[in-house]
Design a protein around this motif. Structure first.
Motif, PDB file in Angstrom:
ATOM      1  N   ALA A 175       0.996  -1.211  -0.012  1.00  9.04           N
ATOM      2  CA  ALA A 175      -0.066  -0.106   0.014  1.00  9.04           C
ATOM      3  C   ALA A 175       0.897   1.183   0.080  1.00  9.04           C
ATOM      4  CB  ALA A 175      -0.949  -0.058   1.215  1.00  9.04           C
ATOM      5  N   LEU A 176       1.888   1.106   1.009  1.00 10.15           N
ATOM      6  CA  LEU A 176       3.000   2.473   0.851  1.00 10.15           C
ATOM      7  C   LEU A 176       3.598   2.580  -0.670  1.00 10.15           C
ATOM      8  CD1 LEU A 176       4.845   1.816   4.250  1.00 10.15           C
ATOM      9  CD2 LEU A 176       3.343   3.961   3.461  1.00 10.15           C
ATOM     10  N   VAL A 177       3.946   1.517  -1.136  1.00 12.86           N
ATOM     11  CA  VAL A 177       4.567   1.580  -2.543  1.00 12.86           C
ATOM     12  C   VAL A 177       3.721   2.093  -3.684  1.00 12.86           C
ATOM     13  CG1 VAL A 177       5.390   0.330  -4.390  1.00 12.86           C
ATOM     14  CG2 VAL A 177       6.118  -0.199  -2.092  1.00 12.86           C
ATOM     15  N   LEU A 235      -4.928  13.051  -2.752  1.00 15.66           N
ATOM     16  CA  LEU A 235      -4.391  11.631  -2.609  1.00 15.66           C
ATOM     17  C   LEU A 235      -3.833  11.409  -1.047  1.00 15.66           C
ATOM     18  CD1 LEU A 235      -3.264   9.082  -3.550  1.00 15.66           C
ATOM     19  CD2 LEU A 235      -1.132  10.319  -4.301  1.00 15.66           C
ATOM     20  N   LEU A 236      -3.417  12.558  -0.502  1.00 18.08           N
ATOM     21  CA  LEU A 236      -2.906  12.044   0.724  1.00 18.08           C
ATOM     22  C   LEU A 236      -3.891  11.766   1.897  1.00 18.08           C
ATOM     23  CD1 LEU A 236      -0.170  14.797   0.527  1.00 18.08           C
ATOM     24  CD2 LEU A 236       0.124  12.307   0.446  1.00 18.08           C
ATOM     25  N   PRO A 237      -5.002  12.679   1.949  1.00 21.77           N
ATOM     26  CA  PRO A 237      -6.041  12.260   3.139  1.00 21.77           C
ATOM     27  C   PRO A 237      -6.878  11.028   2.377  1.00 21.77           C
ATOM     28  CG  PRO A 237      -6.140  14.634   2.459  1.00 21.77           C
ATOM     29  CD  PRO A 237      -5.187  14.204   1.208  1.00 21.77           C
ATOM     30  N   ALA A 238      -7.127  11.013   1.202  1.00 19.37           N
ATOM     31  CA  ALA A 238      -7.689   9.923   0.803  1.00 19.37           C
ATOM     32  C   ALA A 238      -7.128   8.334   1.086  1.00 19.37           C
ATOM     33  CB  ALA A 238      -7.914  10.025  -0.782  1.00 19.37           C
ATOM     34  N   SER A 239      -5.656   8.318   1.003  1.00 16.54           N
ATOM     35  CA  SER A 239      -5.091   7.277   1.332  1.00 16.54           C
ATOM     36  C   SER A 239      -5.025   6.790   2.677  1.00 16.54           C
ATOM     37  CB  SER A 239      -3.382   7.463   1.029  1.00 16.54           C
ATOM     38  OG  SER A 239      -2.930   8.568   1.667  1.00 16.54           O
ATOM     39  N   SER A 240      -5.150   7.838   3.731  1.00 17.39           N
ATOM     40  CA  SER A 240      -5.434   7.500   5.072  1.00 17.39           C
ATOM     41  C   SER A 240      -6.822   7.070   5.399  1.00 17.39           C
ATOM     42  CB  SER A 240      -5.047   8.914   5.775  1.00 17.39           C
ATOM     43  OG  SER A 240      -6.086   9.745   5.911  1.00 17.39           O
ATOM     44  N   LEU A 241      -7.658   7.423   4.635  1.00 17.20           N
ATOM     45  CA  LEU A 241      -9.088   6.860   4.680  1.00 17.20           C
ATOM     46  C   LEU A 241      -9.228   5.462   4.241  1.00 17.20           C
ATOM     47  CD1 LEU A 241     -11.338   9.999   3.971  1.00 17.20           C
ATOM     48  CD2 LEU A 241     -10.737   9.063   6.130  1.00 17.20           C
ATOM     49  N   LEU A 242      -8.757   5.209   2.963  1.00 19.81           N
ATOM     50  CA  LEU A 242      -8.658   4.058   2.376  1.00 19.81           C
ATOM     51  C   LEU A 242      -7.757   2.989   3.184  1.00 19.81           C
ATOM     52  CD1 LEU A 242      -9.515   2.289   0.044  1.00 19.81           C
ATOM     53  CD2 LEU A 242      -7.399   3.200  -1.326  1.00 19.81           C
ATOM     54  N   PHE A 243      -6.615   3.168   3.649  1.00 23.61           N
ATOM     55  CA  PHE A 243      -5.678   2.224   4.015  1.00 23.61           C
ATOM     56  C   PHE A 243      -5.674   2.600   5.704  1.00 23.61           C
ATOM     57  CE2 PHE A 243      -4.024   2.529  -0.207  1.00 23.61           C
ATOM     58  CZ  PHE A 243      -4.262   1.100  -0.611  1.00 23.61           C
ATOM     59  N   LEU A 301       2.792  10.299   7.575  1.00 23.78           N
ATOM     60  CA  LEU A 301       3.695  11.496   7.694  1.00 23.78           C
ATOM     61  C   LEU A 301       4.915  11.131   6.764  1.00 23.78           C
ATOM     62  CD1 LEU A 301       4.653  13.921   9.180  1.00 23.78           C
ATOM     63  CD2 LEU A 301       5.744  12.388  10.954  1.00 23.78           C
ATOM     64  N   VAL A 302       5.290   9.890   6.639  1.00 20.22           N
ATOM     65  CA  VAL A 302       6.571   9.683   5.723  1.00 20.22           C
ATOM     66  C   VAL A 302       6.012   9.775   4.466  1.00 20.22           C
ATOM     67  CG1 VAL A 302       7.718   7.514   4.826  1.00 20.22           C
ATOM     68  CG2 VAL A 302       7.427   7.913   7.275  1.00 20.22           C
ATOM     69  N   ILE A 303       4.779   9.392   3.979  1.00 17.17           N
ATOM     70  CA  ILE A 303       4.297   9.535   2.586  1.00 17.17           C
ATOM     71  C   ILE A 303       4.192  10.959   2.307  1.00 17.17           C
ATOM     72  CG2 ILE A 303       2.294   9.328   1.055  1.00 17.17           C
ATOM     73  CD1 ILE A 303       1.609   6.649   2.463  1.00 17.17           C
ATOM     74  N   GLY A 304       3.842  11.860   3.236  1.00 16.05           N
ATOM     75  CA  GLY A 304       3.748  13.208   3.032  1.00 16.05           C
ATOM     76  C   GLY A 304       4.934  13.852   3.089  1.00 16.05           C
ATOM     77  N   GLY A 305       5.833  13.385   3.776  1.00 12.43           N
ATOM     78  CA  GLY A 305       7.172  14.063   3.751  1.00 12.43           C
ATOM     79  C   GLY A 305       7.941  13.843   2.472  1.00 12.43           C
ATOM     80  N   LEU A 306       7.905  12.613   1.936  1.00 13.42           N
ATOM     81  CA  LEU A 306       8.469  12.085   0.780  1.00 13.42           C
ATOM     82  C   LEU A 306       7.915  12.928  -0.342  1.00 13.42           C
ATOM     83  CD1 LEU A 306       9.167   8.476   1.391  1.00 13.42           C
ATOM     84  CD2 LEU A 306      10.899  10.391   1.605  1.00 13.42           C
ATOM     85  N   THR A 307       6.557  13.195  -0.339  1.00  8.76           N
ATOM     86  CA  THR A 307       5.910  13.806  -1.487  1.00  8.76           C
ATOM     87  C   THR A 307       6.138  15.379  -1.743  1.00  8.76           C
ATOM     88  OG1 THR A 307       3.975  12.031  -1.215  1.00  8.76           O
ATOM     89  CG2 THR A 307       3.644  14.293  -2.328  1.00  8.76           C
ATOM     90  N   MET A 308       6.336  15.881  -0.479  1.00  7.92           N
ATOM     91  CA  MET A 308       6.933  17.260  -0.579  1.00  7.92           C
ATOM     92  C   MET A 308       8.225  17.490  -1.016  1.00  7.92           C
ATOM     93  SD  MET A 308       5.488  19.294   2.930  1.00  7.92           S
ATOM     94  CE  MET A 308       6.026  18.049   4.080  1.00  7.92           C
ATOM     95  N   ALA A 309       9.067  16.299  -0.561  1.00  5.60           N
ATOM     96  CA  ALA A 309      10.730  16.248  -0.986  1.00  5.60           C
ATOM     97  C   ALA A 309      10.702  16.158  -2.404  1.00  5.60           C
ATOM     98  CB  ALA A 309      11.471  15.351  -0.121  1.00  5.60           C
ATOM     99  N   ILE A 310       9.831  15.276  -2.934  1.00  2.00           N
ATOM    100  CA  ILE A 310       9.925  14.989  -4.379  1.00  2.00           C
ATOM    101  C   ILE A 310       9.499  16.037  -5.163  1.00  2.00           C
ATOM    102  CG2 ILE A 310       9.234  13.496  -6.172  1.00  2.00           C
ATOM    103  CD1 ILE A 310       9.103  10.982  -4.460  1.00  2.00           C
ATOM    104  N   PHE A 311       8.413  16.521  -4.660  1.00  2.00           N
ATOM    105  CA  PHE A 311       7.615  17.812  -5.435  1.00  2.00           C
ATOM    106  C   PHE A 311       8.698  19.117  -5.562  1.00  2.00           C
ATOM    107  CE2 PHE A 311       5.442  21.850  -5.108  1.00  2.00           C
ATOM    108  CZ  PHE A 311       4.615  21.667  -6.382  1.00  2.00           C
ATOM    109  N   ILE A 312       9.274  19.304  -4.361  1.00  2.00           N
ATOM    110  CA  ILE A 312      10.438  20.477  -4.258  1.00  2.00           C
ATOM    111  C   ILE A 312      11.599  20.137  -5.058  1.00  2.00           C
ATOM    112  CG2 ILE A 312      11.829  21.746  -2.852  1.00  2.00           C
ATOM    113  CD1 ILE A 312       9.931  21.405  -0.476  1.00  2.00           C
ATOM    114  N   GLY A 313      11.877  18.880  -5.101  1.00  2.00           N
ATOM    115  CA  GLY A 313      13.203  18.647  -5.901  1.00  2.00           C
ATOM    116  C   GLY A 313      12.997  18.473  -7.246  1.00  2.00           C
TER     117      GLY A 313
END
Length: 412
Positions: free
Chosen positions: A80-82, A110-118, A126-138
């Motif tokens: 699910a994380l992947v 996507l981020l809130p929906a994933s917390s509701l689905l899984f 927190l890890v998903i959101g943090g990595l998402t921000m890092a990839i977005f900025i990068g």
């Protein structure tokens, strides 16, 4: 008493939930992505972009196939994380490549929906959101899409969505944990009640009460009832301290319970110092012969035990076979009991028995004469029955003949 939380069972349930929802989400993603790819203007995409777009489908299908492998049965959260993280990365790449106007909004959903689905823990969201921000900025800095103000605003929105998803996941996880604990307590209470019922009622009767908790009443054509009690119990109870008396009765009845189980009979109840057993009821493996064998074992048990005063224990046993009515009565305290002339006659056989003997009726003797030896008694005037021919059960035929030969040999 506070019980330990069943952590292993809870995690197993979560793992199954992860797998089930992951498979549904993967199928939906494949279907939606296929539609999106069909509507895509391929002229705007280069070969690498097309390869990535096409590769999403086999990648997702491969993840779904992996969910059926034994290695991932307890690790559905990894898949699910992947899936969630991969989808977030794809949305960011899509925005950078095609400047899609709704890419940021898709991330925010996507981020809130994933917390509701899984059923993620808070730290996973927190890890998903943090990595998402890092990839977005990068990718924003690397591919130079959007101005600094727009990137900053989008990053802030992603941060807010991450906070919401993290808080939501934490609350949802704790609620699931509490709900599972309550279900576990209810199941334990149900098992305790069922065990208590099995300790007081025959197993077939318990199943009937579970399916239809109405009045249970049955008529049986041939049941062998056994009664046994202690000779001289009234005097014994007056001479022995209460604790010693109850301990003695408990030890005796536990031994009788063991014999009842060994012979496949059904314990009906205890009445004072009397113990009542039946053979031939539904769920009983034993019939009349097993009741006779138990009666002989009861006499053997009495020879091994002593009363609280240290004196030999003497028991009487009575057997009778015939039709009767069986059923459950009561509301707060359910009782399974037997009624009819057969029960009364069996009780009379026991009360008119000589100490350390098994007293049986003519009906029961006729059923058992092929396997056991009997000694007839003089006809007795039985209260409520009149004059009856009864018998003393002496033992199995082979054992009785051997004992007779031994006695004749000793006398000679």
């Amino acid at each position: 008493m506070k019980r330990d939380f069943p952590e292993a069972a809870f995690q197993a349930e979560l793992a199954l939930l992860f797998l089930q929802r992951f498979r549904v989400a993967a199928l939906v993603l494949v279907a939606l992505h296929s539609l999106a790819f069909y509507a895509l203007d391929s002229s705007r995409a280069g070969p690498i972009a097309l390869a990535i777009m096409i590769g999403v489908i086999p990648f997702t299908l491969a993840l779904m196939a992996a969910s059926y492998l034994r290695a991932f049965r307890a690790h559905g959260h990894v898949l699910a994380l992947v899936l969630v993280f991969g989808l977030a990365a794809f949305i960011i790449w899509n925005n950078a490549t095609f400047a899609h106007p709704l890419a940021t909004e898709a991330l925010l959903l996507l981020l809130p929906a994933s917390s509701l689905l899984f059923p993620f823990r808070a730290r996973a969201s927190l890890v998903i959101g943090g990595l998402t921000m890092a990839i977005f900025i990068g990718m924003a800095l690397l591919m130079s899409f959007g101005d600094a103000r727009g990137i900053g605003a989008s990053t802030f929105y992603i941060f807010c969505a991450t906070v919401i998803a993290t808080i939501g996941s934490g609350i949802d996880y704790q609620l699931r944990r509490k709900e599972f604990g309550l279900r576990h307590e209810v199941e334990l209470a149900r098992q305790q009640v069922e065990n208590l019922l099995h300790n007081t009622l025959p197993a077939p009767i318990v199943e009937r009460l579970k399916d239809a908790p109405d009045l249970v009443a049955d008529r049986h054509d041939q049941v062998t009832v056994l009664f046994t009690d202690i000779v001289g119990f009234t005097q014994l109870s007056a001479e022995v301290p209460a604790v010693d008396l109850v301990r003695f009765l408990n030890d005796l009845f536990l031994e009788l319970d063991t014999l009842t189980e060994q012979h496949g009979l059904e314990k009906v109840k205890t009445i004072g110092d009397a113990y009542m057993v039946a053979a031939g009821l539904p769920g009983c493996e034993g019939e009349a012969p097993e009741a006779a064998r138990m009666a002989l074992d009861i006499l053997e048990l009495a020879r091994r035990m002593r009363t609280p005063l240290g004196k030999p224990l003497h028991l009487r046993v009575g057997l009778h076979t015939g039709p009767l009515v069986a059923g459950v009565i009561g509301r707060r305290r359910l009782t399974y009991d037997l009624w009819g002339d057969t029960v009364n006659t069996a009780a009379r056989m026991e009360s008119y028995a000589e100490p350390d003997t098994v007293h049986v009726s003519e009906v029961t003797r006729a059923l058992l004469e092929d396997e056991f030896d009997f000694e007839p008694r003089e006809p007795l005037d039985i209260k409520g029955k009149g004059r009856m021919q009864t018998h003393i059960l002496r033992g199995h035929k082979s054992e009785s003949r051997a004992s007779k030969r031994a006695r004749s040999h000793n006398s000679s």
